[in-house]
Design a protein around this motif. Structure first.
Motif, PDB file in Angstrom:
ATOM      1  N   VAL A   1      -1.814   1.068  -7.398  1.00 36.30           N
ATOM      2  CA  VAL A   1      -2.992  -0.019  -7.451  1.00 36.30           C
ATOM      3  C   VAL A   1      -3.285  -0.461  -8.740  1.00 36.30           C
ATOM      4  O   VAL A   1      -3.080  -1.570  -9.165  1.00 36.30           O
ATOM      5  CB  VAL A   1      -4.116   0.353  -6.519  1.00 36.30           C
ATOM      6  N   LEU A   2      -3.525   0.516  -9.545  1.00 30.56           N
ATOM      7  CA  LEU A   2      -4.101   0.219 -11.151  1.00 30.56           C
ATOM      8  C   LEU A   2      -2.993  -0.230 -11.629  1.00 30.56           C
ATOM      9  O   LEU A   2      -3.004  -1.420 -12.363  1.00 30.56           O
ATOM     10  CB  LEU A   2      -4.271   1.574 -11.562  1.00 30.56           C
ATOM     11  N   ARG A   3      -1.541   0.292 -11.498  1.00 30.86           N
ATOM     12  CA  ARG A   3      -0.407  -0.285 -12.420  1.00 30.86           C
ATOM     13  C   ARG A   3      -0.192  -1.829 -11.928  1.00 30.86           C
ATOM     14  O   ARG A   3       0.301  -2.682 -12.680  1.00 30.86           O
ATOM     15  CB  ARG A   3       0.789   0.602 -12.174  1.00 30.86           C
TER      16      ARG A   3
ATOM     17  N   SER B   1      -1.175   9.945  -9.661  1.00 32.37           N
ATOM     18  CA  SER B   1       0.076   9.978 -10.521  1.00 32.37           C
ATOM     19  C   SER B   1       1.333   9.453  -9.476  1.00 32.37           C
ATOM     20  O   SER B   1       1.369   9.402  -8.411  1.00 32.37           O
ATOM     21  CB  SER B   1       0.462  11.456 -10.639  1.00 32.37           C
ATOM     22  N   GLU B   2       2.194   8.957 -10.259  1.00 32.82           N
ATOM     23  CA  GLU B   2       3.418   8.321  -9.767  1.00 32.82           C
ATOM     24  C   GLU B   2       4.411   9.158  -9.600  1.00 32.82           C
ATOM     25  O   GLU B   2       4.687  10.056 -10.452  1.00 32.82           O
ATOM     26  CB  GLU B   2       3.605   6.769 -10.300  1.00 32.82           C
TER      27      GLU B   2
ATOM     28  N   GLY C   1       0.795  -1.115   0.049  1.00 32.53           N
ATOM     29  CA  GLY C   1       0.147   0.011   0.132  1.00 32.53           C
ATOM     30  C   GLY C   1       0.817   1.109  -0.069  1.00 32.53           C
ATOM     31  O   GLY C   1       2.210   1.122   0.162  1.00 32.53           O
ATOM     32  N   MET C   2       0.200   2.448   0.021  1.00 28.01           N
ATOM     33  CA  MET C   2       0.930   3.629   0.038  1.00 28.01           C
ATOM     34  C   MET C   2       0.440   4.657   1.111  1.00 28.01           C
ATOM     35  O   MET C   2      -0.594   4.475   1.442  1.00 28.01           O
ATOM     36  CB  MET C   2       0.746   4.306  -1.391  1.00 28.01           C
ATOM     37  N   GLY C   3       1.271   5.503   1.429  1.00 26.90           N
ATOM     38  CA  GLY C   3       0.679   6.405   2.517  1.00 26.90           C
ATOM     39  C   GLY C   3       0.296   5.899   3.953  1.00 26.90           C
ATOM     40  O   GLY C   3       0.789   5.105   4.333  1.00 26.90           O
TER      41      GLY C   3
ATOM     42  N   LEU D   1       3.780  -0.003  -2.177  1.00 25.54           N
ATOM     43  CA  LEU D   1       3.532  -0.561  -3.458  1.00 25.54           C
ATOM     44  C   LEU D   1       4.337   0.022  -4.500  1.00 25.54           C
ATOM     45  O   LEU D   1       4.741  -0.664  -5.359  1.00 25.54           O
ATOM     46  CB  LEU D   1       1.947  -0.126  -3.516  1.00 25.54           C
ATOM     47  N   SER D   2       4.813   1.218  -4.273  1.00 23.81           N
ATOM     48  CA  SER D   2       5.617   1.420  -5.415  1.00 23.81           C
ATOM     49  C   SER D   2       7.226   0.768  -5.205  1.00 23.81           C
ATOM     50  O   SER D   2       7.719   0.578  -6.340  1.00 23.81           O
ATOM     51  CB  SER D   2       5.877   3.166  -4.796  1.00 23.81           C
ATOM     52  N   GLU D   3       7.582   0.430  -4.177  1.00 23.79           N
ATOM     53  CA  GLU D   3       8.703  -0.333  -4.108  1.00 23.79           C
ATOM     54  C   GLU D   3       8.534  -1.746  -4.867  1.00 23.79           C
ATOM     55  O   GLU D   3       9.390  -2.181  -5.583  1.00 23.79           O
ATOM     56  CB  GLU D   3       9.102  -0.332  -2.557  1.00 23.79           C
ATOM     57  N   GLN D   4       7.519  -2.281  -4.535  1.00 22.57           N
ATOM     58  CA  GLN D   4       7.130  -3.550  -4.988  1.00 22.57           C
ATOM     59  C   GLN D   4       7.036  -3.359  -6.474  1.00 22.57           C
ATOM     60  O   GLN D   4       7.285  -4.505  -7.425  1.00 22.57           O
ATOM     61  CB  GLN D   4       5.619  -4.032  -4.525  1.00 22.57           C
ATOM     62  N   LEU D   5       6.611  -2.314  -7.008  1.00 21.10           N
ATOM     63  CA  LEU D   5       6.268  -2.260  -8.720  1.00 21.10           C
ATOM     64  C   LEU D   5       7.825  -1.923  -9.270  1.00 21.10           C
ATOM     65  O   LEU D   5       8.178  -2.776 -10.285  1.00 21.10           O
ATOM     66  CB  LEU D   5       5.701  -0.962  -9.088  1.00 21.10           C
ATOM     67  N   GLY D   6       8.971  -1.489  -8.500  1.00 20.81           N
ATOM     68  CA  GLY D   6      10.112  -1.239  -8.895  1.00 20.81           C
ATOM     69  C   GLY D   6      11.128  -2.125  -8.667  1.00 20.81           C
ATOM     70  O   GLY D   6      12.138  -2.428  -9.489  1.00 20.81           O
TER      71      GLY D   6
END
Length: 340
Positions: free
Chosen positions: A109-111, A339-340, A55-57, A82-87
């Motif tokens: 989440v969408l990405r 936005s990311e 999750g974020m925030g 979640l941003s880290e899991q994406l990267g």
């Protein structure tokens, strides 16, 4: 509070007040309503014994707070932004995945679903039953609808209640946590607010309650627009003690668990630096001389979180109210980050 004060309250803080006023009732309703889906999530955890919380925030702060609770049940639980899991992703095969998003619409989440397609062991936790997340994954949906105010308050408490439903389905006794939600402890925060009167920023810290400390630091930063941040107790000890002094407020969280003594020694050390120290205390240990202690009935886990969080939120809101004129109205952010 007189009418003049009420009339002059910034709209952003008034919106948070409205969320805060209903958070306990919404949390209790969420716990009850989530039971069937919580059973499905618990069945997945019993099968995989591995959990990835993303999750974020504020959602990530909740994940950090419940991470040790799942680990305590023998589940290999890891919370990642979640941003880290994406990267730089951890492998998702063989893990139960909890995707947490208050709005269910965050860009990440969408990405993530777009790139992975989700998995059979993926569950959502959200406040919005009609959101992308709730439509895409079997989801535990909090009661009361989307949080409208900027900084997370009610959404945190409601999301913790969803986790309480899952932990109950895993065999944990929810009685202590539910008792706190039904009869919240009320505490005077005036001494704590006075102690922070002249600080330029606040550092929060905990051990097993580190996730709560992170949630508070995020809210403090969002509302006061000061770079408030959180360091786990051991991490604060390893070098960053250098920053402490009369202009740096320290807020610590001590629960009724085996890490309480470590929080105590940090409080003593922080007081020695001249920093104003606030101790949210649900342990059975003695108060720390020189610290402003807000004392709760001894509690651990979600019972401690439910007791402390609303009082800490009140301190966060009051601190912001003394720091900026239009606290609670974002000027560089939006409630739903698209936005990311």
């Amino acid at each position: 509070m007189n009418m003049t004060t009420e009339r002059n309250r910034p709209a952003g803080l008034a919106a948070i007040d409205r969320e805060m006023a209903r958070q306990h009732a919404d949390a209790l309703a969420s716990y009850e309503a989530a039971a069937p889906m919580a059973e499905r999530a618990a069945a997945s955890l019993k099968k995989t014994c591995r959990l990835l919380l993303i999750g974020m925030g504020g959602s990530h702060a909740v994940n950090r707070a419940v991470e040790p609770l799942y680990r305590g049940l023998g589940i290999d639980a890891v919370a990642l932004p979640l941003s880290e899991q994406l990267g730089q992703p951890l492998p998702i095969a063989g893990r139960t995945i909890f995707v947490t998003s208050q709005s269910g619409e965050s860009a990440e989440v969408l990405r993530w679903f777009g790139e992975t397609g989700g998995t059979e062991e993926t569950f959502g936790l959200t406040l919005e039953g009609s959101s992308f997340l709730a439509r895409t994954a079997p989801s535990l949906v909090g009661s009361g609808g989307t949080e409208l105010a900027f900084a997370a308050t009610r959404s945190l408490t409601v999301t913790f209640a969803l986790h309480l439903a899952i932990l109950t389905a895993l065999g944990e006794d929810p009685a202590a946590a539910l008792a706190v939600l039904k009869v919240p402890e009320d505490h005077d925060i005036s001494a704590a607010l006075s102690a922070l009167e002249n600080v330029v920023t606040v550092v929060t810290s905990g051990r097993r309650l580190q996730g709560v400390a992170e949630a508070l630091a995020l809210g403090l930063t969002e509302l006061s627009r000061r770079p408030c941040f959180s360091l786990e107790g051991g991490q604060l000890r390893h070098g960053p003690m250098e920053m402490l002094g009369p202009e740096i407020g320290v807020v610590l969280f001590r629960g009724f668990d085996e890490t309480a003594g470590l929080v105590t020694t940090m409080a003593v050390s922080a007081v020695e630096t001249g920093a104003p120290v606030i101790l949210f205390d649900a342990s059975s240990e003695a108060p720390v001389t020189g610290a402003v202690t807000i004392r709760f009935a001894p509690a651990t886990g979600l019972a401690a979180i439910f007791a402390m969080l609303p009082v800490a939120q009140r301190l966060m809101i009051a601190f912001a109210g003394t720091s900026v004129e239009n606290a609670g109205t974002p000027i560089r952010s939006t409630k739903i980050t698209r936005s990311e």
